[in-house]
Design an enzyme around this catalytic site. Structure first.
Site, mmCIF file in Angstrom:
data_model
loop_
_atom_site.group_PDB
_atom_site.id
_atom_site.type_symbol
_atom_site.label_atom_id
_atom_site.label_comp_id
_atom_site.label_asym_id
_atom_site.label_seq_id
_atom_site.Cartn_x
_atom_site.Cartn_y
_atom_site.Cartn_z
ATOM 1 N N GLY A 196 -19.348 -3.765 -4.203
ATOM 2 C CA GLY A 196 -18.584 -3.937 -5.437
ATOM 3 C C GLY A 196 -19.162 -3.157 -6.605
ATOM 4 O O GLY A 196 -19.167 -3.633 -7.736
ATOM 5 N N HIS A 248 0.824 -1.216 0.000
ATOM 6 C CA HIS A 248 0.000 0.000 0.000
ATOM 7 C C HIS A 248 0.861 1.271 0.000
ATOM 8 O O HIS A 248 0.320 2.359 -0.073
ATOM 9 C CB HIS A 248 -0.851 0.050 1.269
ATOM 10 C CG HIS A 248 -2.113 -0.773 1.238
ATOM 11 N ND1 HIS A 248 -2.951 -0.849 0.146
ATOM 12 C CD2 HIS A 248 -2.701 -1.517 2.212
ATOM 13 C CE1 HIS A 248 -3.998 -1.619 0.456
ATOM 14 N NE2 HIS A 248 -3.873 -2.041 1.685
ATOM 15 N N TYR A 276 -10.382 1.172 -11.128
ATOM 16 C CA TYR A 276 -11.457 0.255 -10.722
ATOM 17 C C TYR A 276 -12.662 0.413 -11.656
ATOM 18 O O TYR A 276 -13.244 -0.568 -12.114
ATOM 19 C CB TYR A 276 -11.846 0.575 -9.272
ATOM 20 C CG TYR A 276 -12.925 -0.296 -8.671
ATOM 21 C CD1 TYR A 276 -12.600 -1.455 -7.967
ATOM 22 C CD2 TYR A 276 -14.281 0.047 -8.784
ATOM 23 C CE1 TYR A 276 -13.586 -2.248 -7.401
ATOM 24 C CE2 TYR A 276 -15.271 -0.742 -8.222
ATOM 25 C CZ TYR A 276 -14.925 -1.888 -7.531
ATOM 26 O OH TYR A 276 -15.911 -2.679 -6.971
HETATM 27 P P1 A3P Z 1 -17.283 -1.518 -1.761
HETATM 28 O O1 A3P Z 1 -17.101 -1.294 -0.285
HETATM 29 O O2 A3P Z 1 -17.555 -0.251 -2.505
HETATM 30 O O3 A3P Z 1 -18.268 -2.578 -2.068
HETATM 31 P P2 A3P Z 1 -10.087 -3.582 -1.192
HETATM 32 O O4 A3P Z 1 -10.102 -4.924 -1.817
HETATM 33 O O5 A3P Z 1 -9.000 -2.678 -1.731
HETATM 34 O O6 A3P Z 1 -10.122 -3.659 0.283
HETATM 35 O O7 A3P Z 1 -11.411 -2.860 -1.685
HETATM 36 C C1 A3P Z 1 -12.663 -3.341 -1.269
HETATM 37 C C2 A3P Z 1 -13.696 -2.867 -2.253
HETATM 38 O O8 A3P Z 1 -13.616 -3.676 -3.437
HETATM 39 C C3 A3P Z 1 -15.106 -3.053 -1.701
HETATM 40 O O9 A3P Z 1 -15.888 -2.032 -2.334
HETATM 41 C C4 A3P Z 1 -15.433 -4.441 -2.203
HETATM 42 O O10 A3P Z 1 -16.817 -4.738 -2.218
HETATM 43 C C5 A3P Z 1 -14.850 -4.378 -3.610
HETATM 44 N N1 A3P Z 1 -14.565 -5.705 -4.182
HETATM 45 C C6 A3P Z 1 -14.088 -6.812 -3.549
HETATM 46 N N2 A3P Z 1 -13.969 -7.817 -4.408
HETATM 47 C C7 A3P Z 1 -14.384 -7.371 -5.611
HETATM 48 C C8 A3P Z 1 -14.508 -7.979 -6.906
HETATM 49 N N3 A3P Z 1 -14.194 -9.246 -7.121
HETATM 50 N N4 A3P Z 1 -14.974 -7.216 -7.923
HETATM 51 C C9 A3P Z 1 -15.299 -5.922 -7.717
HETATM 52 N N5 A3P Z 1 -15.212 -5.288 -6.519
HETATM 53 C C10 A3P Z 1 -14.754 -6.003 -5.478
#
Ligand code: A3P
Length: 324
Positions: free
Chosen positions: A292, A136, A223
């Protein structure tokens, strides 16, 4: 204050010198962790310093390494699943994928805030080539060996409005987080750039500018773009990490299968992601899957909040080209 330096196991691993270093830094009371310290221009929770400092001092990149870099809540879980699946497709079919039994955060752990934090850097030597590593840290804080080697960096960025809402929900599920504050208070601090690894605009701009200068080394992804055309970006990612799809694979629909396998709905509903906790931080696996979606901020931010953030992004991103 020494309690502040304890890791998830309740140990304080910082040397006296490093504790003094951290205590000399500017400190704020934050909405995500009780206190954040400003180190090399970014905000950092006290219990992450041990991992970050050792990573910066000791990590040796290999030319074949693939580094996945994100600001928290930008889609890291998704990027890890995609990259792992693409890079290992000749070793595992989707039916036998380790992702069915192990969360992507354990298959591709964070090198800075996990591996070095737990003094497990020797495990890095046992990883198969190419090593897929996640971090990160902002670009300006990367160890020299990452900059100087031929390793490749994949950066995934996310619209700060959605990142804020995603983080706002997530932080309430983190055992070591600060006591909850109202969304207005959190938003105020967010606008000042205060959150772990923040300011978000500096993080995203750092990698964006570097990617313009070193397009062979840094692949900059968004994203929102991945949500719009995942097939295109899976191909792009595969090419970039040196594992391109051949014609036969394309004809067989392998790319579509990977996109479905790594999709939000499929990953969220896997039993492994519904139960259990990560091997570090004690965070439940399911906390990484919320909605997501792109644009969930519209359900949470008032028009005046979003206007303020729009203006702020205009000011911060300016004519960098990142917002287009
Ligand atoms: P939301 O809280 O907007 O739903 P990270 O993985 O960096 O911690 O980010 C988490 C975010 O990515 C969350 O967003 C989560 O729901 C989303 N996320 C996790 N897996 C995903 C996937 N396979 N495809 C798209 N979004 C995903």
């Amino acid at each position: 204050k020494s309690v502040e330096f304890q890791n998830s196991a309740g140990e304080n691993q910082l040397s006296k010198e490093d504790q003094e270093l951290v205590l000399s830094l500017p400190r704020v009371k934050s909405w995500d962790y009780a206190f954040l310290y400003q180190y090399q221009g970014f905000w950092c929770a006290s219990n992450c310093f041990h991992g970050i400092l050792s990573f910066q001092r000791h990590f040796q990149a290999k030319d074949t390494d693939i580094l996945l870099v994100t600001f928290p809540k930008s889609g890291t879980t998704w990027l890890k699943a995609l990259t792992y699946t693409i890079a290992n497709r000749s070793r595992y079919t989707l039916e036998n994928s380790p992702l069915l039994t192990t969360p992507s955060h354990d298959l591709v752990p964070f090198t800075d805030v996990h591996i070095y934090a737990d003094n497990k850097s020797s495990t890095l030597e046992d990883l198969p080539t190419p090593r897929i590593l996640a971090i990160h840290l902002p670009y300006a804080s990367l160890p020299h060996s990452i900059i100087n080697s031929n390793c490749r960096i994949v950066y995934l960025c996310r619209n700060p409005l959605d990142q804020f809402i995603s983080y706002w929900h997530f932080i309430s599920k983190v055992p070591q987080a600060a006591d909850p504050v109202s969304i207005d208070e959190a938003f105020e601090m967010f606008c000042q750039g205060v959150q772990m690894f923040g300011p978000i605009w500096d993080h995203e701009l750092g990698y964006w500018k570097a990617s313009l200068e070193k397009s062979n080394k840094i692949l900059f992804l968004k994203y929102e773009d991945l949500k719009e055309d995942i097939i295109y970006y899976i191909k792009k990612l595969a090419d970039f990490i040196g594992c391109p799809f051949n014609n036969e694979e394309e004809a067989q629909g392998v790319i579509e299968e990977i996109s479905k396998f790594c999709s939000f709905d499929n990953m969220k509903n896997l039993e492994v992601n519904q139960i259990g906790k990560l091997s570090y931080f004690g965070i439940e696996n399911k906390a990484y899957f919320r909605k997501g979606k792109v644009g969930d901020w519209t359900n949470h931010l008032t028009p005046s909040m979003s206007k303020r953030l729009d203006n702020l992004m205009e000011e911060k991103f300016g004519d960098s080209g990142l917002m287009t």
